[in-house]
Design a protein around this motif. Structure first.
Motif, short mmCIF file in Angstrom:
data_model
loop_
_atom_site.label_atom_id
_atom_site.label_comp_id
_atom_site.label_asym_id
_atom_site.label_seq_id
_atom_site.Cartn_x
_atom_site.Cartn_y
_atom_site.Cartn_z
N ILE A 1 -24.16 30.48 -43.08
CA ILE A 1 -23.56 29.22 -42.61
C ILE A 1 -22.07 29.43 -42.38
CG2 ILE A 1 -23.07 26.80 -43.20
CD1 ILE A 1 -26.00 26.95 -43.05
N SER A 2 -21.41 30.13 -43.33
CA SER A 2 -19.96 30.33 -43.14
C SER A 2 -19.71 31.19 -41.92
CB SER A 2 -19.29 31.02 -44.32
OG SER A 2 -19.91 30.78 -45.49
N ASP A 3 -20.62 32.11 -41.65
CA ASP A 3 -20.43 32.99 -40.51
C ASP A 3 -20.52 32.20 -39.20
OD1 ASP A 3 -19.65 35.53 -40.19
OD2 ASP A 3 -21.65 36.36 -39.93
N ILE A 4 -21.35 31.19 -39.20
CA ILE A 4 -21.49 30.38 -37.98
C ILE A 4 -20.36 29.36 -37.88
CG2 ILE A 4 -22.96 28.71 -36.77
CD1 ILE A 4 -25.37 30.12 -38.10
N TYR A 5 -20.15 28.64 -38.99
CA TYR A 5 -19.21 27.51 -38.90
C TYR A 5 -17.84 27.78 -39.54
CZ TYR A 5 -23.46 25.08 -37.68
OH TYR A 5 -24.63 24.73 -37.07
N GLY A 6 -17.75 28.82 -40.34
CA GLY A 6 -16.54 28.99 -41.14
C GLY A 6 -15.43 29.77 -40.46
N LYS A 7 -15.75 30.40 -39.30
CA LYS A 7 -14.69 31.20 -38.65
C LYS A 7 -13.92 30.31 -37.71
CE LYS A 7 -16.79 35.74 -38.40
NZ LYS A 7 -17.39 36.72 -37.53
N ASP A 8 -12.62 30.25 -37.86
CA ASP A 8 -11.90 29.57 -36.80
C ASP A 8 -11.16 30.62 -36.00
OD1 ASP A 8 -9.60 30.11 -38.20
OD2 ASP A 8 -9.72 28.25 -39.34
N GLU A 9 -10.41 30.17 -35.00
CA GLU A 9 -9.79 31.10 -34.06
C GLU A 9 -9.02 32.23 -34.75
OE1 GLU A 9 -9.88 30.74 -30.48
OE2 GLU A 9 -11.58 29.57 -31.21
N GLY A 10 -8.21 31.84 -35.75
CA GLY A 10 -7.32 32.82 -36.36
C GLY A 10 -8.00 33.75 -37.34
N THR A 11 -8.95 33.24 -38.13
CA THR A 11 -9.49 34.07 -39.21
C THR A 11 -10.82 34.68 -38.81
OG1 THR A 11 -10.55 32.14 -40.13
CG2 THR A 11 -8.44 32.77 -41.10
N GLN A 12 -11.00 35.88 -39.24
CA GLN A 12 -12.26 36.56 -38.95
C GLN A 12 -13.14 36.62 -40.19
OE1 GLN A 12 -13.73 37.77 -36.10
NE2 GLN A 12 -12.14 36.43 -35.32
N VAL A 13 -12.60 36.14 -41.31
CA VAL A 13 -13.34 36.30 -42.56
C VAL A 13 -14.05 35.00 -42.92
CG1 VAL A 13 -13.14 36.98 -44.96
CG2 VAL A 13 -11.51 37.81 -43.29
N PRO A 14 -15.37 35.04 -42.97
CA PRO A 14 -16.06 33.79 -43.22
C PRO A 14 -16.13 33.41 -44.70
CG PRO A 14 -17.63 35.53 -42.84
CD PRO A 14 -16.27 36.15 -42.74
N PHE A 15 -15.77 34.31 -45.57
CA PHE A 15 -16.02 34.10 -46.99
C PHE A 15 -14.79 34.54 -47.75
CE2 PHE A 15 -19.03 35.03 -50.63
CZ PHE A 15 -19.48 33.73 -50.71
N ASP A 16 -14.20 33.67 -48.55
CA ASP A 16 -13.04 34.11 -49.31
C ASP A 16 -13.08 33.50 -50.70
OD1 ASP A 16 -12.21 31.52 -49.14
OD2 ASP A 16 -10.90 31.87 -47.43
N LYS A 17 -11.99 33.66 -51.43
CA LYS A 17 -12.03 33.25 -52.83
C LYS A 17 -12.15 31.74 -53.02
CE LYS A 17 -7.02 33.61 -53.20
NZ LYS A 17 -6.79 32.27 -52.69
N ASP A 18 -11.92 30.97 -51.96
CA ASP A 18 -12.03 29.52 -52.11
C ASP A 18 -13.39 28.98 -51.66
OD1 ASP A 18 -9.47 29.28 -53.12
OD2 ASP A 18 -8.63 29.41 -51.10
N SER A 19 -14.28 29.88 -51.24
CA SER A 19 -15.59 29.40 -50.79
C SER A 19 -16.36 28.80 -51.94
CB SER A 19 -16.41 30.56 -50.22
OG SER A 19 -15.77 31.12 -49.13
N SER A 20 -17.10 27.74 -51.64
CA SER A 20 -17.97 27.16 -52.66
C SER A 20 -19.11 26.46 -51.96
CB SER A 20 -17.20 26.18 -53.53
OG SER A 20 -16.88 25.05 -52.76
N SER A 21 -20.18 26.22 -52.68
CA SER A 21 -21.30 25.55 -52.06
C SER A 21 -22.19 24.91 -53.12
CB SER A 21 -22.09 26.59 -51.25
OG SER A 21 -23.29 26.03 -50.83
N ILE A 22 -22.79 23.80 -52.74
CA ILE A 22 -23.72 23.12 -53.66
C ILE A 22 -24.98 22.84 -52.88
CG2 ILE A 22 -24.12 20.98 -54.94
CD1 ILE A 22 -20.90 20.93 -55.03
#
Ligand SMILES: Nc1nc2c(ncn2[C@@H]2O[C@H](COP(=O)(O)OP(=O)(O)OP(=O)(O)O)[C@@H](O)[C@H]2O)c(=O)[nH]1
Length: 438
Positions: A337-358
């Protein structure tokens, strides 16, 4: 996630056209287009002018970046193959647990075609199990450093099945020496007598060189066996291997056995246990997890290495395979999901230390994922009613993350001290061993 076949059902052709327009529009947003050649109209119970039709359509790739990224290379339920961790963040990274010259090693040994290379490729290279059918036989020792792609830093050595320990070119001291584990793979679908014999020779030889080496036996390819046969095979192999050690007067050598297959999560679970034994901070991590779950109403918590899905620690309650699988799947979902929706123009990394999910499941269970660092994620299973106190859980998690950071900070300081004491100080004059003294 990527689905490439679409079926549209409609009762009349106007509605069909409208739906087709909507699908085309939707596809455009994701840079895929409908293939005229691959799409067909089926008319069911009606004539060509009107009525019950089924429109079957198939998406086809646009010559477009998006499709190349998420298209045929991406398996549903697994990471994109080119997934990498984000850029280094020295303040947050918890990766320095071994001094560069003390990295543990994992030796993969066993007879030919027992599945050694497949295990390595599936666990650390995201190869799908079916792709391993095309792996060629290994004919020399292949060494790989896992340090760049995984939280736990170690070296894996994949040995060819036909290796001869008694050859003069086989340097036992170098190979078996140091801190690490020897994983011996036995093909459970084959006659395992020869493999047991080989296991015995290997263990004796390695133990002689390095009594601290751990021995882990993977009874592998159990996907082809019934539940009863699995248990019987494990009992038989366990009994025979230990009897041979007793006969050789080496009953002090401890062998651990695991039933594994690359076709399910058992191989990740077994590898997790092998890796955990190499982590000196394991008891501390386990205690921290126990504290965290008992104060937060959580039933089970795993600390995962995100990329390999190896869990490097869990609380001290028993691990059942289903909970582990559920947590692994949660990581897949979050990454996808982060790979689809989490990338914006500037960042290429979909997953970082602030990622969380429930994720709330329909059996009154909640899955809670928080990133601890770029490499590590905490995944917890809890009852829905315990999740009413989410604030408390969030707060406890922050304390847990801070504590983990401190554990690794202590280790970093120790390593730096070791490094500085082993280097000659530039402020001291060079010492002369055989010159005149003043
Ligand atoms: N059914 C099943 N087949 C497996 C499993 N693991 C590996 N295989 C198959 O076993 C065959 C041999 O696998 P390899 O990984 O090449 O074996 P190896 O031990 O590295 O072989 P050498 O390089 O010759 O020593 C491949 O066709 C794999 O697809 C498993 O868990 N289940």
């Amino acid at each position: 996630m990527y689905a490439d076949d679409v079926v549209i059902l409609s009762e009349n052709h106007n509605e069909l056209q409208e739906m087709l327009n909507a699908v085309t529009e939707y596809g455009r947003d994701f840079n895929v287009r409908l293939s005229k050649e691959k799409s067909q109209v089926l008319v069911v119970n009606g004539d060509d002018s009107d009525d019950d039709r089924i429109w079957m359509a198939s998406f086809t790739p646009d010559e477009d970046k998006h499709f190349r990224e998420y298209g045929p290379h991406c398996e549903i339920g697994s990471f994109p193959k080119d997934f990498v961790y984000g850029p280094d963040d020295p303040d947050q990274d918890l990766s320095l647990i071994f001094a560069p010259d003390q990295k543990p090693k994992i030796l993969l040994m066993g007879l030919r075609r027992s599945g050694k290379s497949s295990i390595q490729k599936v666990v650390f290279h995201k190869m799908t199990p079916n792709e391993t059918l095309f792996l060629e036989s290994t004919n020399k020792i292949e060494s790989e450093n896992i340090s760049n792609s995984s939280f736990v830093q170690f070296k894996i050595l994949d040995f060819p099945g036909q290796i001869d320990f008694f050859e003069p070119s086989f340097d036992s001291e170098k190979i078996f020496g140091g801190h690490g584990a020897l994983v011996f793979v036995i093909d459970a679908q084959d006659d395992y007598m020869e493999a047991l014999n080989r296991l015995h020779q290997t263990v004796l030889r390695a133990h002689k060189v390095n009594p601290n080496l751990r021995f882990e036996v993977f009874i592998h390819k159990v996907d082809g066996l019934s539940d009863d046969t699995k248990i019987e095979t494990q009992r038989d192999i366990h009994q025979r291997a230990n009897d041979e050690l007793v006969d050789a007067g080496m009953e002090q050598i401890h062998l651990s056995f695991y039933l594994t297959s690359i076709y399910d999560h058992s191989i990740f679970e077994a590898f997790s246990k092998v890796v955990q034994k190499l982590i000196p901070q394991l008891p501390t991590l386990e205690n921290l997890l126990n504290l965290f779950i008992s104060n937060s109403g959580i039933e089970k918590a795993f600390l995962f290495d995100v990329l390999s899905k190896i869990y490097i620690a869990t609380d001290s309650s028993a691990v059942d395979m289903q909970s582990y699988e559920l947590c692994c799947e949660m990581i897949d979902v979050v990454i996808d999901i982060s790979d689809i929706y989490g990338k914006d123009e500037g960042t290429q990394v979909p997953f970082d230390k602030d990622s969380s999910s429930i994720i709330k499941l329909n059996n009154a269970t909640v899955l809670y994922l928080r990133e601890v660092s770029r490499y590590l994620a905490l995944v917890c299973i809890l009852r829905e009613e315990s999740f009413d106190k989410q604030g408390l859980i969030d707060y406890n998690f922050l304390c847990f993350r801070k504590a983990i950071q401190e554990v690794f900070d202590v280790r970093k300081v120790q390593l730096q001290q070791q490094l500085t004491t082993s280097l000659p100080s530039p402020l001291l004059p060079p010492t002369h061993t055989n010159g005149p003294t003043t």
